[in-house]
Design an enzyme around this catalytic site. Sequence first.
Site, mmCIF file in Angstrom:
data_model
loop_
_atom_site.group_PDB
_atom_site.id
_atom_site.type_symbol
_atom_site.label_atom_id
_atom_site.label_comp_id
_atom_site.label_asym_id
_atom_site.label_seq_id
_atom_site.Cartn_x
_atom_site.Cartn_y
_atom_site.Cartn_z
ATOM 1 N N ASP A 1 -22.216 2.007 -2.250
ATOM 2 C CA ASP A 1 -20.847 2.370 -2.638
ATOM 3 C C ASP A 1 -20.277 1.377 -3.642
ATOM 4 O O ASP A 1 -19.671 1.754 -4.650
ATOM 5 C CB ASP A 1 -19.936 2.422 -1.407
ATOM 6 N N SER B 1 0.864 -1.179 0.000
ATOM 7 C CA SER B 1 0.000 0.000 0.000
ATOM 8 C C SER B 1 0.902 1.231 0.000
ATOM 9 O O SER B 1 1.588 1.499 0.997
ATOM 10 C CB SER B 1 -0.889 -0.001 1.255
ATOM 11 N N SER C 1 -13.494 5.380 -0.120
ATOM 12 C CA SER C 1 -12.254 4.766 -0.568
ATOM 13 C C SER C 1 -12.289 3.265 -0.287
ATOM 14 O O SER C 1 -11.662 2.482 -0.997
ATOM 15 C CB SER C 1 -11.048 5.418 0.100
ATOM 16 N N GLY D 1 -15.563 10.457 3.102
ATOM 17 C CA GLY D 1 -16.938 10.066 2.778
ATOM 18 C C GLY D 1 -17.140 9.812 1.296
ATOM 19 O O GLY D 1 -18.264 9.759 0.812
HETATM 20 C C1 GLA Z 1 -21.489 4.356 3.808
HETATM 21 C C2 GLA Z 1 -21.932 2.942 3.439
HETATM 22 C C3 GLA Z 1 -23.082 2.960 2.426
HETATM 23 C C4 GLA Z 1 -24.195 3.899 2.859
HETATM 24 C C5 GLA Z 1 -23.639 5.252 3.304
HETATM 25 C C6 GLA Z 1 -24.705 6.124 3.890
HETATM 26 O O1 GLA Z 1 -20.891 4.979 2.714
HETATM 27 O O2 GLA Z 1 -20.867 2.193 2.910
HETATM 28 O O3 GLA Z 1 -23.558 1.663 2.227
HETATM 29 O O4 GLA Z 1 -24.978 3.320 3.851
HETATM 30 O O5 GLA Z 1 -22.598 5.121 4.241
HETATM 31 O O6 GLA Z 1 -25.670 6.419 2.942
#
Ligand code: GLA
Length: 387
Positions: A170, A68, A125, A122
């Site tokens: 995500d 990494s 990653s 947020g």
């Molecule tokens: C994180 C989680 C997602 C989602 C968001 C909030 O990013 O990985 O699955 O729940 O928080 O919307």
Amino acid sequence: MISLAATVLQRFRESFTSEPTLYFSPGRINLIGEHVDYNDGFVMPAAIDKGIYYAVAANNNKELHFYSMDFDEWLTVAVADIKKMNNWKNYVLSVVNEFLLLGHDVKGFDCVFAGDIPRGSGMSSSAAVEGGLAFALNEMLDAGLNRVQLALLCQRAEHNFPHVNCGIMDQFANMMGRQDEVLLLDCKTMQHQYFPLQLQGYKIVLINSKVHHTLVSGEYNIRRQRCEEGLAILKNQLNIQSFRDITRVEDLMQYKSGMPEKVFNCCLYVIGEIARTKKAAAFLPQDNLIEFGKLMYATHEGLSKLYEVSCTELDFLVELAKKDSHVIGARMMGGGFGGCTINIVKEEAIPRFIETTSKEYLQQFDIVAEAYVVATADGTRKLPVTP
Ligand code: GLA
């Protein structure tokens, strides 16, 4: 300037003798639909041009070698010894573990990776780390999984070793994102559609609060448990399957006294957010950004007051945005407790917006915020390898 992809490639060539394959795995933004993916809701994410670059090659010696670059750490582990570890190691090992659980014969590989997603911002990653490796292994092992199956594999990987009980948003955006488009994903059925991201003179700007509270994953799992607790009560009483089946807040109100307050507040938020996201998805093709933006503010209010996943710094940033007539919507984005706000800002006002916000934020918290004007991108993919 030498690109990050080229740096990763170079580092791989310095460390190993074989020639690698190169991949890019994106982070994501989410316009609206927060904390509802694990509640059978709808979400509107897009993949972005920031992400993780992977150089990977098979070694056939039954060992995994990871480097990494971001952590400047090596990890060597025999395939037979894969187990839960800590921090970034959990994410990569858990992905390999999922392939083993599916019965694939992992013969060993070498891997170097690095990213340009600011840590704890947020922008997910973690899904980018999972997605890039899963995509590479799918090819290397000839596993034949499609993109949705890969997203689901990555979600299981995140549940397993890192023990974050995340939803699918995500990982889905990471695999299925498309440049200049935003997804509307039904997290219950996985049905999805794409909308062109035409913002008519506006752009998406992220402001990174640079706050990253510890215990985020613990708090995340607690929110999920509260929702499960509330839904179990409602299922019993209302003969419903999921939160989306409650279309009137009054139906929830009658059970207020039968639930702990925090559980009730989470249910109230989730029902509201599912309805908001459906409304927002209708406003987008109508080019009604003003109404879309109002819904974003309402989401923030709910995340802050009812769901309790915001923090003073994020609330401050959203209040600043509200005061700026060139911003038509803003809210915290992602899991919460820090990270970024997402703002829809009039293009010509962006430099001044960033300057004012950064100045006031610095004065208030003594933290230097960072700003990024978002560019959307395609989902995880192979990149050409330069000699
Ligand atoms: C994180 C989680 C997602 C989602 C968001 C909030 O990013 O990985 O699955 O729940 O928080 O919307």
